[in-house]
Write an enzyme that holds these catalytic residues in place. Structure first.
Site, mmCIF file in Angstrom:
data_model
loop_
_atom_site.group_PDB
_atom_site.id
_atom_site.type_symbol
_atom_site.label_atom_id
_atom_site.label_comp_id
_atom_site.label_asym_id
_atom_site.label_seq_id
_atom_site.Cartn_x
_atom_site.Cartn_y
_atom_site.Cartn_z
ATOM 1 C CB THR A 96 1.078 0.211 5.094
ATOM 2 O OG1 THR A 96 1.303 -1.037 4.419
ATOM 3 C CG2 THR A 96 2.361 0.610 5.813
ATOM 4 N N GLY A 131 -10.192 -3.279 3.108
ATOM 5 C CA GLY A 131 -9.267 -3.155 4.240
ATOM 6 C C GLY A 131 -9.410 -1.824 4.952
ATOM 7 C CG ASP A 132 -5.923 -0.504 6.999
ATOM 8 O OD1 ASP A 132 -5.751 -1.348 6.092
ATOM 9 O OD2 ASP A 132 -5.017 0.229 7.418
ATOM 10 C CB THR A 174 -0.867 -0.039 1.275
ATOM 11 O OG1 THR A 174 -1.808 -1.082 1.121
ATOM 12 C CG2 THR A 174 -1.584 1.265 1.546
HETATM 13 N N1 ASP Z 1 -3.651 -2.226 4.759
HETATM 14 C C1 ASP Z 1 -3.899 -2.775 3.450
HETATM 15 C C2 ASP Z 1 -5.138 -3.635 3.508
HETATM 16 O O1 ASP Z 1 -5.314 -4.350 4.472
HETATM 17 C C3 ASP Z 1 -2.778 -3.610 2.947
HETATM 18 C C4 ASP Z 1 -1.453 -2.903 2.894
HETATM 19 O O2 ASP Z 1 -1.143 -2.109 3.769
HETATM 20 O O3 ASP Z 1 -0.690 -3.175 1.956
HETATM 21 O O4 ASP Z 1 -5.899 -3.613 2.565
#
Ligand code: ASP
Length: 312
Positions: free
Chosen positions: A230, A209-210, A179
């Site tokens: 992330t 996701g978040d 991310t």
């Molecule tokens: N936080 C992101 C998700 O869970 C993934 C990432 O940080 O690469 O969608």
């Protein structure tokens, strides 16, 4: 005039020097530097934090190395669905999109939601229709394809897991969250945050996701901080991680760094949440905290500090 700063991440996770060729390491460093410089140079010209974070994130969305825009990971169905959010700490305005396809720069669409819709969060087909209405640039599926991400997906597509759930030695290597995100404090002390992602490999059932959730992966408030996260999104959602940093600063008087340390190294750690976050406060102080092996990151400020790093 206050100190101005821009911080970026390009994902956290099991990023080990021994798994990286010198060429690949250089490619990551060069891309991160280009993105940090692009955002910082706007701040230097007196542009706003919100414009700087959007522009910086777009540079990494266009780079195939990162899991955002071009190079996004594949879902269980073998397609790429992207999430993004942007927030302006000046008036708490925000825009977010989830599960969109074929949008070249998801952060641009999130910004359009913030500026030109009556809503904060659009998803799926509706978000796609809005992208067409706003004439946001679209690309065919091939544009987003990366052999590396495709091979990652092929290795687990027949399982029920999504990438980072594996503890097998071989798959641990893929435990990387690519991310991208940026936070900035501009010359007027305004804060902004932006995050963009393809999510997690082999995600299914429309998983979000978040990253696009305001307060979880992305948050900005001039009174406290701007944060972009992330990592394993489910844990960041359960922790309301980005807003928690802001609350610790607002209600407990914590410094940015102390609040981020508590959230990443204690609260997330307790629920086995792996990842990291970047932050900036209204004085332009920056922090980058992670509990994984590494986090692609960089920052630049008006006092001449300029750093790009990957490992612990
Ligand atoms: N936080 C992101 C998700 O869970 C993934 C990432 O940080 O690469 O969608």
């Amino acid at each position: 005039m206050s100190k101005f700063s821009l911080v970026m991440h390009g994902g956290a996770g099991t990023i080990l020097k021994q798994d990286m060729s010198p060429e690949l390491e250089q490619a990551y460093m060069t891309a991160l530097k280009a993105a940090v410089d692009a955002g910082y140079e706007l701040l230097e010209k007196g542009d706003s934090a919100i414009y700087a974070v959007k522009s910086a994130v777009m540079v990494l969305e266009d780079c195939i190395l990162f899991n955002a825009g071009k190079g996004s990971v594949f879902t269980k169905e073998g397609v790429q669905e992207m999430d993004a959010a942007i927030m302006d700490g000046y008036d708490l305005s925000a825009g977010a999109i989830a599960a969109v396809r074929n949008v070249r720069n998801p952060i641009e669409l999130a910004s359009e939601v913030m500026l030109h819709s009556n809503h904060v969060f659009l998803s799926g087909k509706g978000a796609g229709d809005f992208a067409i209405r706003q004439r946001v640039r679209l690309e065919p599926d091939e544009y987003f394809f990366s052999q590396f991400r495709y091979d990652q997906w092929k290795s687990i597509r027949d399982s029920d897991n999504y990438a980072l759930d594996h503890s097998l030695e071989e798959l641990m290597k893929d435990k990387k969250f690519g991310t991208v995100g940026a936070v900035a404090c501009d010359v007027k002390g305004n804060l902004a945050a932006a995050t963009s992602t393809g999510g997690m490999t082999n995600k299914k059932y429309g998983r979000i996701g978040d990253s696009p959730l305001i307060g979880c992966g992305t948050y900005a408030n001039n009174r406290t901080c701007a944060i972009s996260c992330t990592g394993h999104g489910e844990m960041f959602i359960r922790s309301v991680a980005a807003y928690d940093v802001s609350c610790l600063m607002e209600y407990k008087g914590y410094s940015l760094e102390k609040a981020m340390e508590l959230v990443i190294n204690e609260k997330l750690h307790l629920i086995q949440g792996e990842g990291g976050m970047i932050g900036v406060d209204a004085k332009g102080e920056v922090a980058m905290v992670f509990n994984s092996e590494g986090m692609y990151r960089g920052f630049r400020n008006s006092e001449g500090l300029n750093e790009i790093s990957i490992y612990m």
